[in-house]
Design an enzyme around this catalytic site. Sequence first.
Site, mmCIF file in Angstrom:
data_model
loop_
_atom_site.group_PDB
_atom_site.id
_atom_site.type_symbol
_atom_site.label_atom_id
_atom_site.label_comp_id
_atom_site.label_asym_id
_atom_site.label_seq_id
_atom_site.Cartn_x
_atom_site.Cartn_y
_atom_site.Cartn_z
ATOM 1 N N SER A 111 0.825 -1.208 0.000
ATOM 2 C CA SER A 111 0.000 0.000 0.000
ATOM 3 C C SER A 111 0.864 1.265 0.000
ATOM 4 O O SER A 111 1.945 1.291 0.597
ATOM 5 C CB SER A 111 -0.880 -0.003 1.258
ATOM 6 O OG SER A 111 -1.390 1.283 1.509
ATOM 7 N N TYR A 134 -2.211 5.858 -5.243
ATOM 8 C CA TYR A 134 -3.320 6.809 -5.319
ATOM 9 C C TYR A 134 -2.874 7.925 -6.242
ATOM 10 O O TYR A 134 -1.683 8.223 -6.327
ATOM 11 C CB TYR A 134 -3.606 7.447 -3.952
ATOM 12 C CG TYR A 134 -4.168 6.528 -2.899
ATOM 13 C CD1 TYR A 134 -5.481 6.089 -2.961
ATOM 14 C CD2 TYR A 134 -3.386 6.148 -1.812
ATOM 15 C CE1 TYR A 134 -6.007 5.272 -1.967
ATOM 16 C CE2 TYR A 134 -3.904 5.327 -0.810
ATOM 17 C CZ TYR A 134 -5.206 4.900 -0.896
ATOM 18 O OH TYR A 134 -5.724 4.095 0.084
ATOM 19 N N THR A 160 -6.181 2.681 -6.544
ATOM 20 C CA THR A 160 -7.401 2.673 -5.730
ATOM 21 C C THR A 160 -8.207 3.936 -6.021
ATOM 22 O O THR A 160 -7.674 5.048 -5.954
ATOM 23 C CB THR A 160 -7.048 2.590 -4.231
ATOM 24 O OG1 THR A 160 -6.424 1.324 -4.007
ATOM 25 C CG2 THR A 160 -8.284 2.695 -3.355
ATOM 26 N N LYS A 255 -8.862 -0.554 -8.624
ATOM 27 C CA LYS A 255 -9.436 -1.136 -7.397
ATOM 28 C C LYS A 255 -10.534 -0.226 -6.862
ATOM 29 O O LYS A 255 -10.286 0.955 -6.599
ATOM 30 C CB LYS A 255 -8.342 -1.294 -6.342
ATOM 31 C CG LYS A 255 -8.849 -1.779 -4.984
ATOM 32 C CD LYS A 255 -7.687 -2.110 -4.073
ATOM 33 C CE LYS A 255 -8.151 -2.703 -2.756
ATOM 34 N NZ LYS A 255 -8.652 -1.717 -1.808
ATOM 35 N N HIS A 279 -13.723 -1.453 -0.640
ATOM 36 C CA HIS A 279 -12.684 -1.160 0.348
ATOM 37 C C HIS A 279 -12.957 -1.917 1.665
ATOM 38 O O HIS A 279 -12.719 -1.418 2.760
ATOM 39 C CB HIS A 279 -12.629 0.348 0.609
ATOM 40 C CG HIS A 279 -11.243 0.896 0.799
ATOM 41 N ND1 HIS A 279 -10.552 1.542 -0.185
ATOM 42 C CD2 HIS A 279 -10.424 0.900 1.864
ATOM 43 C CE1 HIS A 279 -9.376 1.936 0.271
ATOM 44 N NE2 HIS A 279 -9.267 1.546 1.521
ATOM 45 N N GLY A 312 -14.700 -9.537 2.014
ATOM 46 C CA GLY A 312 -15.537 -10.508 2.703
ATOM 47 C C GLY A 312 -15.048 -11.937 2.681
ATOM 48 O O GLY A 312 -15.664 -12.814 3.293
ATOM 49 N N ILE A 313 -13.930 -12.203 1.980
ATOM 50 C CA ILE A 313 -13.465 -13.596 1.853
ATOM 51 C C ILE A 313 -12.912 -14.093 3.198
ATOM 52 O O ILE A 313 -11.944 -13.551 3.716
ATOM 53 C CB ILE A 313 -12.344 -13.696 0.779
ATOM 54 C CG1 ILE A 313 -12.799 -13.135 -0.571
ATOM 55 C CG2 ILE A 313 -11.804 -15.129 0.699
ATOM 56 C CD1 ILE A 313 -13.574 -14.048 -1.436
ATOM 57 N N ARG A 334 -8.427 -8.357 5.607
ATOM 58 C CA ARG A 334 -8.443 -8.714 7.039
ATOM 59 C C ARG A 334 -7.984 -10.142 7.288
ATOM 60 O O ARG A 334 -7.338 -10.416 8.300
ATOM 61 C CB ARG A 334 -9.842 -8.498 7.610
ATOM 62 C CG ARG A 334 -10.246 -7.019 7.642
ATOM 63 C CD ARG A 334 -11.643 -6.861 8.196
ATOM 64 N NE ARG A 334 -12.114 -5.492 8.158
ATOM 65 C CZ ARG A 334 -12.661 -4.905 7.088
ATOM 66 N NH1 ARG A 334 -12.783 -5.578 5.950
ATOM 67 N NH2 ARG A 334 -13.077 -3.656 7.148
HETATM 68 C C1 FMN Z 1 -6.520 -2.280 8.038
HETATM 69 C C2 FMN Z 1 -6.822 -2.101 6.584
HETATM 70 C C3 FMN Z 1 -6.087 -1.188 5.835
HETATM 71 C C4 FMN Z 1 -6.347 -0.999 4.471
HETATM 72 N N1 FMN Z 1 -5.565 -0.133 3.759
HETATM 73 C C5 FMN Z 1 -5.792 -0.002 2.427
HETATM 74 C C6 FMN Z 1 -4.957 0.835 1.637
HETATM 75 O O1 FMN Z 1 -4.008 1.446 2.144
HETATM 76 N N2 FMN Z 1 -5.225 0.950 0.314
HETATM 77 C C7 FMN Z 1 -6.261 0.269 -0.281
HETATM 78 O O2 FMN Z 1 -6.469 0.393 -1.479
HETATM 79 N N3 FMN Z 1 -7.060 -0.543 0.446
HETATM 80 C C8 FMN Z 1 -6.852 -0.697 1.778
HETATM 81 N N4 FMN Z 1 -7.640 -1.538 2.501
HETATM 82 C C9 FMN Z 1 -8.709 -2.314 1.814
HETATM 83 C C10 FMN Z 1 -8.167 -3.662 1.331
HETATM 84 O O3 FMN Z 1 -7.267 -3.501 0.263
HETATM 85 C C11 FMN Z 1 -9.301 -4.558 0.820
HETATM 86 O O4 FMN Z 1 -10.027 -3.869 -0.156
HETATM 87 C C12 FMN Z 1 -10.251 -5.021 1.912
HETATM 88 O O5 FMN Z 1 -9.564 -5.320 3.102
HETATM 89 C C13 FMN Z 1 -11.012 -6.248 1.424
HETATM 90 O O6 FMN Z 1 -11.951 -6.673 2.377
HETATM 91 P P1 FMN Z 1 -11.635 -7.844 3.440
HETATM 92 O O7 FMN Z 1 -10.842 -7.207 4.529
HETATM 93 O O8 FMN Z 1 -12.990 -8.262 3.866
HETATM 94 O O9 FMN Z 1 -10.865 -8.934 2.719
HETATM 95 C C14 FMN Z 1 -7.391 -1.736 3.861
HETATM 96 C C15 FMN Z 1 -8.124 -2.663 4.607
HETATM 97 C C16 FMN Z 1 -7.851 -2.858 5.945
HETATM 98 C C17 FMN Z 1 -8.643 -3.876 6.728
#
Ligand code: FMN
Length: 386
Positions: A111, A134, A160, A255, A279, A312-313, A334
Amino acid sequence: MAVSLARCHNIADLRRLAKRRLPTPMFHYIDGGADDEWTLRRNTTAFDDYQLWPNQLRDMSQVDLSTTLLGQPIAWPVFLAPTGMNRLFHHDAEPAAARAAQAAGTFFTLSTMGTTRIEEIAAIGSGPWMFQIYILKDRGLTTEFVERCQAAKFQALCLTVDTAVAGNRERDRVTGMILPPRFTLRSFASFAAHPRWAFHLLMNPDFQLANVVHRVGKLGTVSLIDYVNSQFDRSVTWDDVARLRELWGGPFVLKGLQTAADARRAVEVGATAVMISNHGGRQLDGAAAPIDCLGAMRDAVGDKLELIVDGGIRRGTHVIKALALGANACSIGRAYLYGLASGGQAGVERALGLLRAEVERDLALLGCRSIGELRPEHVSRVGPGR
Ligand SMILES: Cc1cc2nc3c(=O)[nH]c(=O)nc-3n(C[C@H](O)[C@H](O)[C@H](O)COP(=O)(O)O)c2cc1C
């Protein structure tokens, strides 16, 4: 209650272990979503609206999970989505997750908000690596990222686009989540209850957004939400995306798209893949679950785009349902962060190992010898038999 990685038998167990290992603000920063967290919950529960249809008595002695994504062979169709600030969750941070992904034969996505430099990830090995970018107010920094990723031989770039403004994460307000983490009156009790985590913070308090720090300076004690807000450019459009895609020139992922119309635009700007994503329910609460967006987007673009279900996976069956409905791969956020928080690289390996074993078992139970054999006929909306 699981007390060790070995006793974690699924992602839900890893989540419970992460909750024990992390100070309260850090756990809820991972776990939480926007507003009422409807989308966060729906991302996973939407999979329950689909059922699987196995074909029996086919020779299942060999099951092959390998596939290709973004021009790269990968060992199985799941990869690590970008997540910011991994050093909040474990002192080994992004390199721990990157090493686990590389060992599992799949993409790790770094990221922009990561706590590890692009070049440090490249030094781990040949990946495959993807960088999540970004289009920031500081366009010079966006260009610099592209050049550094090219020099570091990252295989793909992921833009993103669902963060025009920061989502409303109320758990972070309640827990007093601040950056960098500090010993305040409010956080003291939680940090004191997690001495191992607090020890590593004290040993290395110089917490930074490693790829951005030279442009924006070290973070003061600002709330996370304020910081992120200040960096995002609300004026970004498809023209900016087309320019970035041209500058990069390699496999390019968008994304945060959720509609057929946007998927068509993604084809027009020359994207290689789209991560169907809200997200992880952290931005627009009320947005549809990615699994529910997939069918219309696949119908709109045919095979002109790779489609990735992101959000959600938690189970192998979620991956199987997404692939049967037309996804090329799935990404997880997550699910691996719970592992990272629970035990660094070994924890991420545990998360990936459990999910991979589930995908392999489920594929065999479904009567498919390879990912390519998964078809829409293997899945339907919940309803009567055929
Ligand atoms: C703690 C955390 C930080 C995240 N940081 C970013 C990020 O910096 N950039 C981004 O595009 N998505 C970020 N995301 C979103 C993830 O890339 C992803 O879209 C999302 O976690 C998918 O859902 P899931 O957690 O249910 O698998 C973040 C998600 C979490 C949980």
